[in-house]
Design an enzyme around this catalytic site. Structure first.
Site, mmCIF file in Angstrom:
data_model
loop_
_atom_site.group_PDB
_atom_site.id
_atom_site.type_symbol
_atom_site.label_atom_id
_atom_site.label_comp_id
_atom_site.label_asym_id
_atom_site.label_seq_id
_atom_site.Cartn_x
_atom_site.Cartn_y
_atom_site.Cartn_z
ATOM 1 N N CYS A 171 0.755 -1.115 -0.017
ATOM 2 C CA CYS A 171 0.035 -0.155 -0.072
ATOM 3 C C CYS A 171 0.801 1.190 0.051
ATOM 4 C CB CYS A 171 -1.016 0.006 1.191
ATOM 5 S SG CYS A 171 -1.961 1.731 1.493
ATOM 6 N N CYS A 211 0.307 2.984 3.690
ATOM 7 C CA CYS A 211 0.484 2.744 4.974
ATOM 8 C C CYS A 211 1.841 3.089 5.528
ATOM 9 C CB CYS A 211 0.609 1.073 4.659
ATOM 10 S SG CYS A 211 -0.948 0.262 4.861
ATOM 11 N N HIS A 216 -4.620 -0.093 7.769
ATOM 12 C CA HIS A 216 -5.167 -0.208 6.520
ATOM 13 C C HIS A 216 -6.436 -0.648 6.216
ATOM 14 C CE1 HIS A 216 -4.423 -0.805 2.098
ATOM 15 N NE2 HIS A 216 -5.161 -2.198 2.300
ATOM 16 N N ASN A 274 -13.692 10.121 -1.227
ATOM 17 C CA ASN A 274 -14.335 9.061 -2.295
ATOM 18 C C ASN A 274 -13.765 7.702 -1.549
ATOM 19 O OD1 ASN A 274 -14.862 10.757 -4.280
ATOM 20 N ND2 ASN A 274 -12.810 10.736 -5.312
ATOM 21 N N SER A 303 -9.043 4.446 -5.746
ATOM 22 C CA SER A 303 -7.935 3.947 -6.180
ATOM 23 C C SER A 303 -7.030 2.865 -5.147
ATOM 24 C CB SER A 303 -6.814 4.515 -7.132
ATOM 25 O OG SER A 303 -6.282 5.726 -6.364
ATOM 26 N N HIS A 310 -6.770 2.211 1.575
ATOM 27 C CA HIS A 310 -6.610 2.573 2.818
ATOM 28 C C HIS A 310 -7.255 4.177 3.149
ATOM 29 C CE1 HIS A 310 -3.130 2.992 6.071
ATOM 30 N NE2 HIS A 310 -3.704 4.205 6.222
ATOM 31 N N HIS A 343 -8.573 7.370 3.680
ATOM 32 C CA HIS A 343 -7.727 8.750 3.415
ATOM 33 C C HIS A 343 -8.926 9.549 2.650
ATOM 34 C CE1 HIS A 343 -7.509 6.865 -0.662
ATOM 35 N NE2 HIS A 343 -7.275 8.089 -1.178
ATOM 36 N N GLN A 350 -8.857 13.649 0.365
ATOM 37 C CA GLN A 350 -8.054 14.625 -0.346
ATOM 38 C C GLN A 350 -8.624 16.018 -0.115
ATOM 39 O OE1 GLN A 350 -6.897 13.428 -4.450
ATOM 40 N NE2 GLN A 350 -8.314 11.779 -4.198
#
Length: 385
Positions: free
Chosen positions: A52, A55, A121, A188, A196, A199, A201, A203
């Site tokens: 990943c 990670c 993760h 997203n 994509s 993990h 997260h 933006q």
């Protein structure tokens, strides 16, 4: 109360935040479904994935290594949608030149960040407690504060945030070289929304121009205030609290509703109850209440169909560079747009009529709110462990 006839007849609803209309067809919930079905989320992710890019301690695609962070980690996106430095472009527009009128382009500069929610993760916001989500909100607040214009009307609040909100050693980012206009924080979640990397997260995109969605909302809110002397979302919060039909959950600081004008089947809006213009306006207790609200939405989503529920979400708040009037026009809120419709495997598509005419939905927001209200309680995954 809602006119009961609207539960049975096709009708249009108005969205005052963007000035659009949508078609509601509640009778269509009875139709059989033989279309595409998504695969239910059954993948068991590891707590740490050596492959990943997000990670702790791992190398990213372009070679940089992540620190061994414990909570959140922020960095400039290795594949940013906008860049700080690029070739200059200043097109001329002339009313006598059809090309300059019809083929317009505008340069956009900026900087994009990635912010992980957790070092684990296999964790999502739905799995995290409000206290575990709080560092994410604190990091959002510090990033927003550090990017504000020096003349911004919220500069005093920003300075207090930078002074009082705890620093995260892996969550600090340098402000850009030039002052930018807007910061869009969004997530997203899930492959169905184009994510994509699983993990957890989000933006953070900062741009030199005001994007269309928040810009349209600001125009609509300004028009409403000029016409009525009150804020649009101030009136809407009071209205929803009186009617109670579309409320999913609330605390002292935030209201969660399936809005009257929702396009997506289980779309929700998280709205500040008082006039909060941006993250830096939030008091300490309001930040934890905001974390509570996010946890309630994401946990109820997962419980609804007992799946890792996909969605796109985003915060709308005052621009990074704006006048006092523009800042006062804004009212802090967060949109959640999830695609699932009937089950973990059937999703809503915006196609055909929605693309050629206007958005359309079957299940009413009132029905969606009732179902989400019933999805409180412990996260379903915990009983499976």
């Amino acid at each position: 109360m809602l006119d009961k006839v609207l539960d049975d007849i096709s009708h249009r609803r108005y969205n005052p935040l963007n000035g659009s209309w949508l078609l509601v067809s509640p009778h269509r919930t009875k139709r059989p479904w033989q279309g595409q079905q998504e695969g239910a989320s059954k993948t068991k992710l590891p707590e740490y994935d050596p492959e990943c890019y997000l990670c702790p301690g791992n190398k990213r695609a372009q070679g940089d290594s992540n620190p061994h962070y414990k909570h959140t980690f922020a960095f400039v996106n290795d594949y940013s949608a906008v860049k700080e430095d690029q070739q200059e472009y200043h097109p001329e527009v002339s009313k006598d030149d059809a090309a300059s009128l019809l083929l317009q382009a505008q340069p956009v500069t900026g900087r994009c960040y990635v912010l992980t929610f957790s070092a684990k993760h296999d964790t999502t916001l739905a799995d995290m407690t409000a206290q575990e989500i709080l560092p994410v909100i604190q990091t959002w607040s510090r990033i927003y504060a550090s990017h504000l214009s020096p003349s911004h009307p919220l500069q005093a609040q920003a300075a207090q945030v930078l002074r009082d909100v705890p620093k995260n050693p892996d969550g600090e980012v340098e402000p850009p070289k030039k002052q930018l206009r807007y910061m869009q924080i969004f997530e997203n979640k899930g492959a169905a929304m184009g994510c994509s990397n699983p993990h957890p997260h989000c933006q953070v995109w900062t741009t030199s121009e005001l994007p269309q969605e928040p810009g349209t909302e600001m125009v609509q809110m300004s028009k409403y205030k000029q016409a009525n002397g009150r804020h649009l979302l101030e009136d809407y919060v009071k209205l929803e609290m009186e009617k109670k039909e579309r409320i999913v959950w609330q605390n002292d600081a935030f209201l969660i509703v399936c809005p009257w004008w929702a396009v997506w089947p289980f779309e929700v809006l998280v709205i500040a109850k008082r006039h909060v213009r941006a993250l830096v306006d939030l008091a300490d207790d309001e930040r934890i209440q905001f974390a509570d609200a996010i946890q309630e939405v994401t946990r109820r989503y997962d419980n609804l169909f007992e799946t890792n529920f996909p969605y796109s979400s985003g915060l709308h708040q005052a621009p990074l560079d704006c006048t006092e009037e523009e800042a006062d026009t804004c009212w802090f809120h967060m949109h959640f747009y999830p695609p699932l419709l009937r089950s973990a495997t059937v999703r809503k598509f915006l196609v055909g009529y929605e693309m050629m005419a206007e958005p359309q939905r079957d299940i009413t927001p009132e029905q969606a709110a009732a179902r989400l209200r019933d999805c409180g309680g412990e996260l379903f995954r915990k009983s499976l462990q």
